[in-house]
Design an enzyme around this catalytic site. Sequence first.
Site, short mmCIF file in Angstrom:
data_model
loop_
_atom_site.label_atom_id
_atom_site.label_comp_id
_atom_site.label_asym_id
_atom_site.label_seq_id
_atom_site.Cartn_x
_atom_site.Cartn_y
_atom_site.Cartn_z
N GLY A 71 4.65 14.90 -8.48
CA GLY A 71 4.36 13.50 -8.78
C GLY A 71 3.93 13.40 -10.10
N GLY A 119 4.91 17.34 -5.50
CA GLY A 119 5.47 16.00 -4.91
C GLY A 119 6.95 16.28 -4.42
N GLU A 142 -1.14 23.37 -7.81
CA GLU A 142 -2.20 22.40 -7.78
C GLU A 142 -3.30 22.98 -8.07
OE1 GLU A 142 1.22 20.42 -5.29
OE2 GLU A 142 0.03 22.60 -5.25
N ASP A 150 -1.05 19.32 -1.73
CA ASP A 150 -0.99 18.24 -0.72
C ASP A 150 0.60 18.23 -0.39
OD1 ASP A 150 -0.03 17.35 -3.26
OD2 ASP A 150 -0.93 15.31 -2.83
#
Length: 359
Positions: A71, A119, A142, A150
Amino acid sequence: MSKQTDSTAEVLLEKRGGAGIITLNRPKVLNALTFSMIQQIYPQIKTWEQDPETFLIIIKGTGGKAFCAGGDIRAIADAGKVGDRLAHDFFREEYILNNAIGTCKKPYVALIDGITMGGGVGLSVHGHFRVATEKTLFAMPETAIGLFPDVGGGYFLPRLSGKIGYYLALTGFRLKGRDVLKAGIATHFVESEKLPALEKDLIALKSPSTENIADLLNSYHVKSKVDQEKEFVLDEHMEKINSLFSANSMEEIVKKLKQDGSPFALKQLETINKMSPTSLKMTLRQLREGASMSLQDVFTMEYRLSQACMRGHDFYEGVRAVLIDKDQSPRWKPAALEEVSDEFLDDCFKPLGNNDLKL
């Protein structure tokens, strides 16, 4: 020229034969996912899902280096610092999109050729079919930037065999090529140079069922000989991974790694010591809880965690150290695992009332 197929657009959305094709088109930044891309992809998937003339959805990236490297983290960090809505909206809309992929009624084929992280994993791993190539590089990195794995990591990671998912989540270890298949993240392996032919064959299928698509993917998969004889990179360490990463707390994992003392264990210890202590504790609990949750409940939990990270310190410090100043020397607060209290963690996992993500 429609905006969908304008070659300068960040994402290209087109219908060819029986297939809806999503092309991530930001090759200069490894097809990093922006908020506006999410806003374009989601309604298109929903439209194709309802369209009787669309039989499958294909997602791929341009540029030959990456499927999607993650992301647009910098934009989120900039927004979070000044209290801009993007820090809520990005995660909310991204997880809604990830869930749409995970529940998609049409077969969804992700061609994960090249870098696939964060992402990018969310855009692929929840779909029916994930085709890796010798160029695939998978990671959930992350914990190194004060975030957590996530995009549904709390769902798919604890469901990988043994404790591989916990290992990947906490250390950010990178899997390459056929190992992405062997770990259970990809469903098929096809040589990168064969992807255009595979895509052409997928498009040409007449009113295919999921089985027809699986058969076609399998026919390419069995012909792919690259690295076929190679042992899975983690095979020799699986026994250690399964015992060392089965502990109930981060402190216990660290203790086990120290006690083990093997070169492998010490290397993991060195890696873990560089990560955000808050992220590590958050991630271990996320995976342990996610192991028995539905995909939807995992996204709701992860949205709560994303907002805890936006309120905190380590995410902004991680982005500074890794992406902005690039000094690779984040100063985490708190700096030690023991200082991250259970009360603080409980607060991160607390419902957000009207602001909760509802799926």
